[in-house]
Scaffold this active site. Structure first.
Site, mmCIF file in Angstrom:
data_model
loop_
_atom_site.group_PDB
_atom_site.id
_atom_site.type_symbol
_atom_site.label_atom_id
_atom_site.label_comp_id
_atom_site.label_asym_id
_atom_site.label_seq_id
_atom_site.Cartn_x
_atom_site.Cartn_y
_atom_site.Cartn_z
ATOM 1 N N SER A 55 24.394 49.710 44.223
ATOM 2 C CA SER A 55 24.938 48.383 43.929
ATOM 3 C C SER A 55 23.823 47.393 43.609
ATOM 4 C CB SER A 55 25.720 47.881 45.156
ATOM 5 O OG SER A 55 25.987 46.493 45.040
ATOM 6 N N TYR A 78 33.956 42.218 56.935
ATOM 7 C CA TYR A 78 33.585 42.159 55.518
ATOM 8 C C TYR A 78 33.831 43.515 54.851
ATOM 9 C CZ TYR A 78 30.705 42.342 51.357
ATOM 10 O OH TYR A 78 30.274 42.543 50.065
ATOM 11 N N THR A 91 30.787 46.107 36.831
ATOM 12 C CA THR A 91 31.931 45.648 37.629
ATOM 13 C C THR A 91 32.463 44.375 36.990
ATOM 14 O OG1 THR A 91 31.074 46.643 39.641
ATOM 15 C CG2 THR A 91 32.723 44.914 39.914
ATOM 16 N N TYR A 141 26.012 43.565 38.698
ATOM 17 C CA TYR A 141 26.597 42.228 38.630
ATOM 18 C C TYR A 141 25.604 41.440 37.799
ATOM 19 C CZ TYR A 141 30.289 42.811 42.157
ATOM 20 O OH TYR A 141 31.411 43.183 42.841
ATOM 21 N N LYS A 174 34.229 48.999 35.279
ATOM 22 C CA LYS A 174 34.907 49.172 36.575
ATOM 23 C C LYS A 174 35.796 47.973 36.898
ATOM 24 C CE LYS A 174 33.943 49.916 41.502
ATOM 25 N NZ LYS A 174 34.081 48.568 42.076
ATOM 26 N N ASP A 223 39.044 54.743 41.895
ATOM 27 C CA ASP A 223 38.847 54.427 43.310
ATOM 28 C C ASP A 223 39.899 53.460 43.820
ATOM 29 O OD1 ASP A 223 38.055 51.623 43.279
ATOM 30 O OD2 ASP A 223 35.984 52.183 42.925
ATOM 31 N N HIS A 231 39.131 47.319 43.343
ATOM 32 C CA HIS A 231 38.056 46.830 44.206
ATOM 33 C C HIS A 231 38.452 46.951 45.682
ATOM 34 C CE1 HIS A 231 34.286 44.299 43.450
ATOM 35 N NE2 HIS A 231 34.302 44.398 44.760
ATOM 36 N N PRO A 288 30.089 52.206 44.336
ATOM 37 C CA PRO A 288 29.134 51.122 44.608
ATOM 38 C C PRO A 288 29.687 50.173 45.663
ATOM 39 C CG PRO A 288 30.210 50.789 42.468
ATOM 40 C CD PRO A 288 30.692 52.104 43.000
#
Ligand code: PYR
Length: 369
Positions: free
Chosen positions: A122, A40, A172, A146, A241, A296, A265, A93
């Site tokens: 996060s 993951y 995000t 989120y 983001k 990032d 991401h 995050p």
């Protein structure tokens, strides 16, 4: 009959680690992090084309050695949105640090705070704000959201993040559903523990739920109105983001964004996207210094930080390498990884004849194409 309890056996060691390079850390972490959790964390979507492209993208630009530049003991310190930080990088995050280490986000937070930079918390953290604070100990933090489909719950979450001391909100915007993460599908990956910050809008705690199930219960339609809402309600800077196109950068700025976060991401969302670094220069041109740029996806070495800053980023965010440090050594491992990036960047600064971060931003990269 006894009910079978499935335990997730996260690493527990707390130790300084030797960092030859961050690729080696990934290999070492794969030996100790349970497979579902490791896949993951490390995995990307689809063919992992974009995941790999985040690495090869660095090859499109070169750093020119500068040898008569009168440089000694380069200074990588900088500031971003009012925070003085000792190096131009922060923690990105990432959800569910407990997959990497039993101390969860508190471990990462302690390593980040001891090093001296900003922690991104996060919304899908496995630890509560007060647990993270035990590690962060007053250090600076930004909160990544989120959103819920219900704005009353969003207000609730923002209230909690503000009470915790967040100084910026990261929206995000690129993950309204999960990229095609084939490793997670094959592993039947579900989070082994809950997500206390967002459990208020989930049907469960987050435990035993798949990422796609969780995304489906989060807000899936993100617009400029959401940027405005977060800004008005939080009264904090809002960073958008997941920006990979000049058009989205302009939309975000038009909606009042206080920062553009260039990211794909970590190659976990739209496979087939370019390397994140390849999109940076064009976005930076249209942003034209109006708001800071955070970058990032694919930063593994000091050279990468240098190239990102020379291409328009103000700071970069580090993700997976820090989580591997967490797995291998808890908060001390996190600190070791951040120290590695600091040392590596200083070496590059010296060899490239740049005394300060401002000098890096002025440096011209060499076109390798
Ligand atoms: C991810 O798995 O990429 C999330 O952002 C949760």
């Amino acid at each position: 009959t006894k009910k079978e309890v499935k335990v997730y056996d996260a690493p527990t060691k707390i130790q300084d680690i030797e960092v030859l390079n961050t690729y080696q850390l990934e290999k070492l972490a794969s030996d100790i992090v349970p497979k579902g959790g490791f896949d993951y964390i490390s995995g990307g979507s689809g063919d992992e084309f974009t995941l790999q492209r985040n690495q090869t993208a660095w090859q499109t630009k070169g750093v020119l050695p500068r040898v008569l530049a009168d440089v000694e003991h380069p200074d990588p310190s900088t500031s971003i949105l009012g925070h003085d930080i000792r190096a131009p990088f922060i923690m990105a995050p990432i959800a569910a640090h407990g997959l990497a280490h039993e101390t969860k986000e508190a471990g990462t937070a302690k390593g980040v705070a001891e090093f001296g930079t900003i922690m991104s918390i996060s919304a899908y953290s496995g630890a509560k704000f007060e647990e993270i604070e035990e590690g962060l100990n007053g250090g600076p933090r930004w909160f990544q959201i989120y959103m819920s489909k219900d704005d009353e719950l969003n207000k609730n979450i923002i209230d909690e993040a503000k009470a915790d001391g967040a100084t910026a909100i990261i929206l995000t915007a690129d993950a309204t559903l999960s990229g095609n993460r084939e490793k997670d599908i094959a592993n039947k990956f579900v989070y082994p523990f809950g997500m206390p910050i967002v459990s208020r809008y989930l049907t469960g705690s987050g435990a035993n739920m798949s990422l796609n199930n969780i995304y489906a219960q989060s807000k899936q339609k993100i617009t400029r109105e959401d940027v405005k809402f977060l800004k008005d309600y939080s009264d904090l800077p809002v960073l958008v983001k997941g920006i990979q196109s000049a058009d989205d950068a302009l939309l975000a700025i038009g909606a009042g964004a206080d920062g553009i976060w260039v990211s794909n991401h970590g190659g976990r969302q739209l496979d087939g996207a370019p390397g994140s670094f390849e999109t940076l220069e064009g976005i930076s041109k249209v942003v034209a210094g109006r708001v800071p740029i955070i970058f990032d996806s694919g930063v593994r070495r000091g050279e990468h930080i240098f190239k990102a800053l020379a291409s328009g980023a103000d700071i970069v965010a580090l993700g997976r390498p820090v989580l591997y440090g967490l797995a291998l050594g808890g908060w001390k491992g996190v600190r070791s990884v951040l120290e590695y990036f600091d040392e590596d960047l200083k070496r590059v600064m010296q060899l490239a004849g740049t005394q300060t971060i401002e000098d890096i931003k002025q440096a011209q990269l060499f076109d390798m194409k």
